[in-house]
Design a protein around this motif. Structure first.
Motif, PDB file in Angstrom:
ATOM      1  N   THR A  73       0.832  -1.205   0.000  1.00  8.55           N
ATOM      2  CA  THR A  73       0.000   0.000   0.000  1.00  8.55           C
ATOM      3  C   THR A  73       0.867   1.256   0.000  1.00  8.55           C
ATOM      4  N   ALA A  74       1.888   1.283   0.860  1.00  8.11           N
ATOM      5  CA  ALA A  74       2.775   2.452   0.934  1.00  8.11           C
ATOM      6  C   ALA A  74       3.517   2.668  -0.380  1.00  8.11           C
ATOM      7  N   VAL A  75       3.981   1.590  -1.004  1.00 10.13           N
ATOM      8  CA  VAL A  75       4.687   1.709  -2.280  1.00 10.13           C
ATOM      9  C   VAL A  75       3.731   2.209  -3.364  1.00 10.13           C
ATOM     10  N   ALA A  76       2.474   1.739  -3.333  1.00  8.73           N
ATOM     11  CA  ALA A  76       1.476   2.221  -4.294  1.00  8.73           C
ATOM     12  C   ALA A  76       1.175   3.691  -4.075  1.00  8.73           C
ATOM     13  N   GLU A  77       1.075   4.111  -2.821  1.00  9.54           N
ATOM     14  CA  GLU A  77       0.826   5.519  -2.524  1.00  9.54           C
ATOM     15  C   GLU A  77       1.973   6.405  -2.989  1.00  9.54           C
ATOM     16  N   ALA A  78       3.177   5.814  -3.102  1.00  6.97           N
ATOM     17  CA  ALA A  78       4.331   6.564  -3.602  1.00  6.97           C
ATOM     18  C   ALA A  78       4.330   6.656  -5.129  1.00  6.97           C
ATOM     19  N   GLY A  79       3.312   6.054  -5.767  1.00  5.53           N
ATOM     20  CA  GLY A  79       3.164   6.206  -7.205  1.00  5.53           C
ATOM     21  C   GLY A  79       3.524   5.003  -8.052  1.00  5.53           C
ATOM     22  N   LEU A  80       3.921   3.902  -7.457  1.00  6.19           N
ATOM     23  CA  LEU A  80       4.266   2.718  -8.225  1.00  6.19           C
ATOM     24  C   LEU A  80       3.063   1.797  -8.364  1.00  6.19           C
ATOM     25  N   LYS A  81       3.080   0.950  -9.389  1.00  9.93           N
ATOM     26  CA  LYS A  81       2.006  -0.019  -9.615  1.00  9.93           C
ATOM     27  C   LYS A  81       2.308  -1.271  -8.804  1.00  9.93           C
ATOM     28  N   VAL A  82       1.340  -1.681  -7.978  1.00 12.00           N
ATOM     29  CA  VAL A  82       1.511  -2.823  -7.077  1.00 12.00           C
ATOM     30  C   VAL A  82       0.367  -3.795  -7.307  1.00 12.00           C
ATOM     31  N   ARG A  83       0.676  -5.062  -7.315  1.00 11.52           N
ATOM     32  CA  ARG A  83      -0.362  -6.091  -7.385  1.00 11.52           C
ATOM     33  C   ARG A  83      -0.118  -7.094  -6.269  1.00 11.52           C
ATOM     34  N   TYR A  84      -1.183  -7.412  -5.538  1.00 15.10           N
ATOM     35  CA  TYR A  84      -1.147  -8.377  -4.441  1.00 15.10           C
ATOM     36  C   TYR A  84      -2.056  -9.552  -4.803  1.00 15.10           C
ATOM     37  N   THR A  85      -1.563 -10.760  -4.577  1.00 11.85           N
ATOM     38  CA  THR A  85      -2.395 -11.943  -4.777  1.00 11.85           C
ATOM     39  C   THR A  85      -1.865 -13.090  -3.923  1.00 11.85           C
ATOM     40  N   ILE A  86      -2.743 -14.046  -3.690  1.00 12.64           N
ATOM     41  CA  ILE A  86      -2.337 -15.292  -3.051  1.00 12.64           C
ATOM     42  C   ILE A  86      -1.640 -16.121  -4.134  1.00 12.64           C
ATOM     43  N   THR A  87      -0.513 -16.715  -3.820  1.00 14.43           N
ATOM     44  CA  THR A  87       0.299 -17.397  -4.827  1.00 14.43           C
ATOM     45  C   THR A  87      -0.472 -18.498  -5.552  1.00 14.43           C
ATOM     46  N   VAL A  88      -1.235 -19.288  -4.833  1.00 13.59           N
ATOM     47  CA  VAL A  88      -1.982 -20.368  -5.484  1.00 13.59           C
ATOM     48  C   VAL A  88      -2.985 -19.804  -6.495  1.00 13.59           C
ATOM     49  N   ASN A  89      -3.557 -18.646  -6.224  1.00 13.62           N
ATOM     50  CA  ASN A  89      -4.474 -18.025  -7.181  1.00 13.62           C
ATOM     51  C   ASN A  89      -3.741 -17.590  -8.446  1.00 13.62           C
ATOM     52  N   LEU A  90      -2.512 -17.112  -8.288  1.00 10.97           N
ATOM     53  CA  LEU A  90      -1.715 -16.740  -9.454  1.00 10.97           C
ATOM     54  C   LEU A  90      -1.436 -17.973 -10.311  1.00 10.97           C
ATOM     55  N   VAL A  91      -1.027 -19.056  -9.689  1.00  6.83           N
ATOM     56  CA  VAL A  91      -0.733 -20.280 -10.445  1.00  6.83           C
ATOM     57  C   VAL A  91      -1.990 -20.775 -11.159  1.00  6.83           C
ATOM     58  N   GLU A  93      -4.531 -18.919 -12.119  1.00  5.41           N
ATOM     59  CA  GLU A  93      -4.787 -17.980 -13.210  1.00  5.41           C
ATOM     60  C   GLU A  93      -3.889 -18.265 -14.403  1.00  5.41           C
ATOM     61  N   LEU A  94      -2.632 -18.573 -14.126  1.00  2.00           N
ATOM     62  CA  LEU A  94      -1.696 -18.885 -15.215  1.00  2.00           C
ATOM     63  C   LEU A  94      -2.085 -20.172 -15.934  1.00  2.00           C
ATOM     64  N   ALA A  95      -2.526 -21.179 -15.186  1.00  2.00           N
ATOM     65  CA  ALA A  95      -2.943 -22.443 -15.795  1.00  2.00           C
ATOM     66  C   ALA A  95      -4.162 -22.226 -16.690  1.00  2.00           C
ATOM     67  N   GLU A  96      -5.120 -21.436 -16.207  1.00  2.00           N
ATOM     68  CA  GLU A  96      -6.305 -21.127 -17.019  1.00  2.00           C
ATOM     69  C   GLU A  96      -5.910 -20.340 -18.268  1.00  2.00           C
ATOM     70  N   ALA A  97      -4.996 -19.398 -18.110  1.00  2.00           N
ATOM     71  CA  ALA A  97      -4.544 -18.608 -19.259  1.00  2.00           C
ATOM     72  C   ALA A  97      -3.843 -19.504 -20.285  1.00  2.00           C
ATOM     73  N   ALA A  98      -3.069 -20.466 -19.811  1.00  2.00           N
ATOM     74  CA  ALA A  98      -2.391 -21.389 -20.726  1.00  2.00           C
ATOM     75  C   ALA A  98      -3.420 -22.219 -21.496  1.00  2.00           C
ATOM     76  N   ASP A  99      -4.452 -22.683 -20.798  1.00  2.00           N
ATOM     77  CA  ASP A  99      -5.517 -23.465 -21.456  1.00  2.00           C
ATOM     78  C   ASP A  99      -6.244 -22.645 -22.508  1.00  2.00           C
TER      79      ASP A  99
END
Length: 172
Positions: A73-91, A93-99
Motif C-alpha cells: 500500500t505504501a509503495v502504491a501511494e508513492a506512485g508505483l504499480k503494485v499487485r497483491y495476490t495469493i500465490t496459489v491463485n496466481l498459479v 490464473e496462469l494455468a487457465e490462461a495457458a488453457d
C-alpha cells in the motif's frame, strides 16, 4: 491517486474487510522480533526501483500478510504499480490462461507492475506444470522488477524474525 490491485476474493479473514491496510496499523508489540526501524525503511520505494526483492518469513499468524499488504500500500501511494495476490491463485490464473492460449498476455500483465506481492507462498505445493508457470512470471520480472514473497516456511533468513513470541509464563 495510487494503483494497488488486490484480489480480495482470495484473502482470508480480516484482510477482506478493509483494504488497503496501513502499515502504521501493524502492532509491533504482538511480535517483538519485528522492529519498527527495519519495517520503517520499506515504504520508501527506492528498493523497488532498484529491483531488490524482499521475503517475509515466519510462522503462521505473525503478521507477514499485514506487513506485505501495508508495504505494498505504501509503495502504491508513492506512485508505483503494485499487485497483491495469493500465490496459489496466481498459479491457477496462469494455468487457465495457458488453457485459453492467453498465457503470454497474462505474464506480460504481471510483468508491467512495479511490485508483485505474493502471499502464502509457503502453502503452495506445486506440481511440475505449476512450477514452470510460476517460474515464467519470475523470469519475466527478473531484470526489470522486484518480487516480494510472503512464505510460511523458511527459505531465506532476513533481518526480521517473524516467529511467534513465546507466551508469558503465568504463576497459578
Amino acid at each position: 491517486m495510487f494503483s494497488l490491485v488486490i484480489d480480495a476474493s482470495s484473502v482470508i479473514g480480516s484482510y477482506t474487510e478493509r483494504f488497503p491496510i496501513p502499515l502504521e496499523d501493524f502492532d509491533f508489540t504482538e511480535n517483538p522480533n519485528v522492529t519498527p526501524e527495519l519495517v520503517g525503511t520499506l515504504p520508501d520505494p527506492a528498493w523497488v526501483r532498484a529491483g531488490q526483492p524482499i521475503c517475509l518469513i515466519g510462522d503462521s499468524g505473525t503478521g507477514k500478510s499485514h506487513l506485505l499488504i501495508g508495504i505494498g500500500t505504501a509503495v502504491a501511494e508513492a506512485g508505483l504499480k503494485v499487485r497483491y495476490t495469493i500465490t496459489v491463485n496466481l498459479v491457477n490464473e496462469l494455468a487457465e490462461a495457458a488453457d485459453e492460449k492467453e498465457l503470454g498476455r497474462t505474464i506480460a500483465r504481471y510483468g508491467r507492475v512495479d511490485l508483485l506481492c505474493l502471499d502464502d507462498f509457503g502453502y503452495l505445493d506445486l506440481d511440475k506444470a505449476g512450477a514452470k508457470l510460476l517460474f515464467q512470471i519470475f523470469t519475466e520480472r527478473e531484470e526489470r522488477r522486484v518480487n516480494r514473497h510472503c512464505v510460511e516456511r523458511p527459505v531465506l533468513r532476513v533481518e526480521a524474525d517473524f516467529r511467534r513470541p513465546p507466551a508469558p509464563h503465568r504463576d497459578r
